[in-house]
Design a protein around this motif. Structure first.
Motif, PDB file in Angstrom:
ATOM      1  N   VAL A   1       0.856  -1.184   0.000  1.00 57.02           N
ATOM      2  CA  VAL A   1       0.000   0.000   0.000  1.00 57.02           C
ATOM      3  C   VAL A   1       0.892   1.233   0.000  1.00 57.02           C
ATOM      4  CG1 VAL A   1      -1.986  -1.074   1.119  1.00 57.02           C
ATOM      5  CG2 VAL A   1      -0.139  -0.146   2.526  1.00 57.02           C
ATOM      6  N   ARG A   2       0.406   2.286  -0.626  1.00 60.12           N
ATOM      7  CA  ARG A   2       1.157   3.541  -0.639  1.00 60.12           C
ATOM      8  C   ARG A   2       0.943   4.346   0.637  1.00 60.12           C
ATOM      9  NH1 ARG A   2       3.201   4.202  -5.705  1.00 60.12           N
ATOM     10  NH2 ARG A   2       2.207   2.957  -7.357  1.00 60.12           N
ATOM     11  N   ASP A   3      -0.197   4.142   1.306  1.00 64.51           N
ATOM     12  CA  ASP A   3      -0.494   4.798   2.574  1.00 64.51           C
ATOM     13  C   ASP A   3      -0.695   3.705   3.627  1.00 64.51           C
ATOM     14  OD1 ASP A   3      -1.225   6.360   4.688  1.00 64.51           O
ATOM     15  OD2 ASP A   3      -3.101   7.105   3.781  1.00 64.51           O
ATOM     16  N   TRP A   4       0.161   3.630   4.605  1.00 63.32           N
ATOM     17  CA  TRP A   4       0.127   2.521   5.561  1.00 63.32           C
ATOM     18  C   TRP A   4      -1.136   2.514   6.424  1.00 63.32           C
ATOM     19  CZ3 TRP A   4      -0.163   2.966  10.868  1.00 63.32           C
ATOM     20  CH2 TRP A   4       0.021   4.251  11.396  1.00 63.32           C
ATOM     21  N   THR A   5      -1.831   3.671   6.502  1.00 59.70           N
ATOM     22  CA  THR A   5      -3.069   3.708   7.291  1.00 59.70           C
ATOM     23  C   THR A   5      -4.251   3.089   6.558  1.00 59.70           C
ATOM     24  OG1 THR A   5      -3.579   5.926   6.448  1.00 59.70           O
ATOM     25  CG2 THR A   5      -2.301   5.782   8.493  1.00 59.70           C
ATOM     26  N   LYS A   6      -4.058   2.792   5.282  1.00 62.41           N
ATOM     27  CA  LYS A   6      -5.133   2.198   4.491  1.00 62.41           C
ATOM     28  C   LYS A   6      -5.072   0.681   4.605  1.00 62.41           C
ATOM     29  CE  LYS A   6      -6.948   2.005  -0.224  1.00 62.41           C
ATOM     30  NZ  LYS A   6      -6.730   2.437  -1.630  1.00 62.41           N
ATOM     31  N   ALA A   7      -6.198   0.056   4.956  1.00 61.64           N
ATOM     32  CA  ALA A   7      -6.234  -1.405   5.117  1.00 61.64           C
ATOM     33  C   ALA A   7      -6.295  -2.081   3.746  1.00 61.64           C
ATOM     34  CB  ALA A   7      -7.442  -1.816   5.946  1.00 61.64           C
ATOM     35  N   THR A   8      -5.737  -3.252   3.697  1.00 64.45           N
ATOM     36  CA  THR A   8      -5.757  -4.061   2.474  1.00 64.45           C
ATOM     37  C   THR A   8      -6.989  -4.967   2.498  1.00 64.45           C
ATOM     38  OG1 THR A   8      -3.341  -4.039   2.320  1.00 64.45           O
ATOM     39  CG2 THR A   8      -4.516  -5.764   1.112  1.00 64.45           C
ATOM     40  N   LEU A   9      -7.799  -4.869   1.462  1.00 61.37           N
ATOM     41  CA  LEU A   9      -8.984  -5.702   1.356  1.00 61.37           C
ATOM     42  C   LEU A   9      -8.609  -7.034   0.713  1.00 61.37           C
ATOM     43  CD1 LEU A   9     -12.054  -6.215   1.491  1.00 61.37           C
ATOM     44  CD2 LEU A   9     -12.238  -5.062  -0.736  1.00 61.37           C
ATOM     45  N   VAL A  10      -8.897  -8.105   1.410  1.00 64.73           N
ATOM     46  CA  VAL A  10      -8.655  -9.456   0.897  1.00 64.73           C
ATOM     47  C   VAL A  10     -10.011 -10.124   0.716  1.00 64.73           C
ATOM     48  CG1 VAL A  10      -7.548 -11.679   1.303  1.00 64.73           C
ATOM     49  CG2 VAL A  10      -6.434  -9.575   2.082  1.00 64.73           C
ATOM     50  N   GLN A  11     -10.306 -10.507  -0.523  1.00 64.86           N
ATOM     51  CA  GLN A  11     -11.583 -11.141  -0.845  1.00 64.86           C
ATOM     52  C   GLN A  11     -11.373 -12.658  -0.959  1.00 64.86           C
ATOM     53  OE1 GLN A  11     -12.548  -8.985  -4.443  1.00 64.86           O
ATOM     54  NE2 GLN A  11     -13.839  -7.546  -3.320  1.00 64.86           N
ATOM     55  N   MET A  12     -12.203 -13.384  -0.229  1.00 68.32           N
ATOM     56  CA  MET A  12     -12.100 -14.846  -0.170  1.00 68.32           C
ATOM     57  C   MET A  12     -13.377 -15.472  -0.724  1.00 68.32           C
ATOM     58  SD  MET A  12      -9.126 -15.270   1.449  1.00 68.32           S
ATOM     59  CE  MET A  12      -9.242 -17.009   1.766  1.00 68.32           C
ATOM     60  N   ASP A  13     -13.203 -16.491  -1.548  1.00 67.40           N
ATOM     61  CA  ASP A  13     -14.312 -17.299  -2.046  1.00 67.40           C
ATOM     62  C   ASP A  13     -13.955 -18.770  -1.840  1.00 67.40           C
ATOM     63  OD1 ASP A  13     -15.955 -15.207  -2.893  1.00 67.40           O
ATOM     64  OD2 ASP A  13     -14.900 -15.054  -4.810  1.00 67.40           O
ATOM     65  N   MET A  14     -14.924 -19.541  -1.384  1.00 70.86           N
ATOM     66  CA  MET A  14     -14.690 -20.965  -1.140  1.00 70.86           C
ATOM     67  C   MET A  14     -15.781 -21.775  -1.837  1.00 70.86           C
ATOM     68  SD  MET A  14     -14.471 -23.091   2.448  1.00 70.86           S
ATOM     69  CE  MET A  14     -16.254 -23.117   2.592  1.00 70.86           C
ATOM     70  N   LEU A  15     -15.347 -22.775  -2.567  1.00 69.28           N
ATOM     71  CA  LEU A  15     -16.255 -23.684  -3.248  1.00 69.28           C
ATOM     72  C   LEU A  15     -16.046 -25.089  -2.698  1.00 69.28           C
ATOM     73  CD1 LEU A  15     -15.850 -22.517  -6.963  1.00 69.28           C
ATOM     74  CD2 LEU A  15     -17.714 -21.973  -5.403  1.00 69.28           C
TER      75      LEU A  15
END
Length: 431
Positions: free
Chosen positions: A48-62
């Motif tokens: 991330v370019r701004d450390w205060t911004k959270a990283t969104l991780v999208q999970m899908d399970m089949l």
């Protein structure tokens, strides 16, 4: 032929003029993204370019298969495909600058990967197969896939076994990052995931997938974000109905029918004991299937124990009735012997004593009168004993036999009512 030669020459010129350049190859794109050599910054730091911004991780399970549900160890084994998607803000490009390249595969070890794992995972490392490459899109979105033979712990509720429906959670969370660093979400909705899983599911065993539910939990500065996939699956109970429920019901019906067996033949008690032993065999089989950690007995265990208890009481009642009938016969035999003993003595005395005034009478005929008189007395004695025995059979009290018949009748009525109420209760609870 000259036009054909001219066209061939133009084609060769065109091919030579369209030789790959650095801007139209994957090499040029990877060079632009600084991925041709090892870059520790891309693998070590959150992109991330701004450390205060959270990283969104999208999970899908089949779900591609429900392989096994172990009731004793409280585990569920499934064949799952997991897709994880996140954004790297340092890996983006304009497709028009690279001849329309809109996707590229890069090695998994060359970039940072979120440390998201499954909390309920109890499988070994050999059961997890990560894709060696990641798919990278122009916007910087990375996508990785994992195929896993997942063995997860699940608190199974076996109260309604085998007509039970289980809900098992598969919880994704970060092991080192809190909710302000990594947030979790899903790319596809739960209805679409359920439909895809049902379409591509290879095996379900004795289970049937009903639905997949997704629940999000926002993290805090201390707690990590949580994404929960809830698998709802229903057991197919036909096999257990054939193996347990129907045989036990048949044993109960046989035990009820055994009340019509005559006690005098001595087969009733042995038949009931055989039925009781058959039920105990089913109890041993059930013990190997269900866990011993349940606080409350499942319905099928209550069913087996209840049937075993009523059949056991039926055996005790048959033993009591047999004892009373035998006691009645013994008492009748003792009374008959006690009544016949004085008569026998009296007949013997009469046979050997001479009547008064015998000296003054004429002597008997000379054809062995003593033997003839003895035969007559024996015939009289036999006839008298037979008449007395018939009188005793007709007029004796037979108190113990009547008591046994009353006990047998009352117990049969109570047995029938209690068994019917118990089976009705089980049907209502199960259905």
């Amino acid at each position: 032929m000259s036009p054909l030669r001219t066209l061939a020459l133009l084609a060769l010129i065109g091919v030579g003029g369209s030789a790959p350049t650095s801007g139209c190859s994957y090499v040029g794109l990877l060079t632009h993204l600084n991925l041709t050599t090892a870059n520790s910054l891309l693998t070590a730091m959150r992109p991330v370019r701004d450390w205060t911004k959270a990283t969104l991780v999208q999970m899908d399970m089949l779900l591609y298969g429900i392989l096994q549900v172990d009731e004793k160890f409280q585990t569920v084994t499934t064949h799952t495909w997991i897709q994880m998607r996140w954004k790297n803000e340092f890996l983006s490009w304009n497709p028009s600058d690279f001849c329309g390249i809109d996707s590229v595969c890069i090695p998994r070890t060359s970039v940072w990967i979120p440390d998201v794992s499954i909390r309920e995972d109890a499988s070994d490392s050999g059961a997890v197969h990560h894709s060696p490459v990641l798919s990278l899109s122009p916007g910087g979105w990375l996508q990785g896939r994992t195929r896993q033979r997942l063995t997860s712990t699940c608190l199974l509720n076996l109260q309604l076994f085998p007509f039970d429906t289980q809900r098992c959670n598969i919880t994704f969370s970060s092991m080192a990052s809190n909710g302000k660093t990594i947030t979790l979400g899903s790319f596809l909705n739960e209805n679409l995931l359920t439909n895809i899983s049902e379409k591509y599911m290879v095996t379900q065993g004795e289970w049937e997938l009903e639905k997949l539910e997704i629940t999000h939990y926002e993290g805090t500065n201390i707690e990590p974000a949580i994404l929960v996939f809830t698998i709802t699956m229903c057991r197919k109970p036909l096999l257990y109905v054939v193996i347990f429920i129907v045989p036990l019901l048949y044993f109960v019906l046989l035990d009820v029918a055994s009340f019509f067996i005559n006690e005098a033949r001595g087969e009733k008690l042995s038949f009931k004991v055989t039925v009781l032993l058959s039920i105990s065999v089913l109890l041993l089989i059930l013990k190997d299937m269900l866990p011993s950690t349940e606080k409350d007995l499942p319905m099928i265990a209550k069913y087996c124990v209840g049937v075993f208890a009523v059949v056991g009481l039926s055996v005790l009642e048959a033993m009591l009735v047999s004892f009373l009938i035998d006691l009645d016969g013994y008492c009748s035999y003792a009374k008959a012997n006690a009544a016949a003993a004085p008569e026998d003595v009296q007949l013997e005395v009469d046979a050997h004593s001479e009547p008064d005034g015998a000296e003054g009478k004429s002597s008997p005929p000379p054809s062995r009168p003593d033997d003839l008189l003895t035969l007559i007395l024996e015939e009289v004695k036999t006839a008298r004993q037979e008449v007395r025995r018939r009188d005793q059979e007709e007029h004796r009290p037979r108190r113990f036999r009547r008591l046994a018949e009353a006990i047998d009748t009352v117990f049969f009525v109570l047995y029938f009512l209690c068994t019917g109420a118990f089976l009705t209760y089980l049907v209502i609870m199960w259905v």
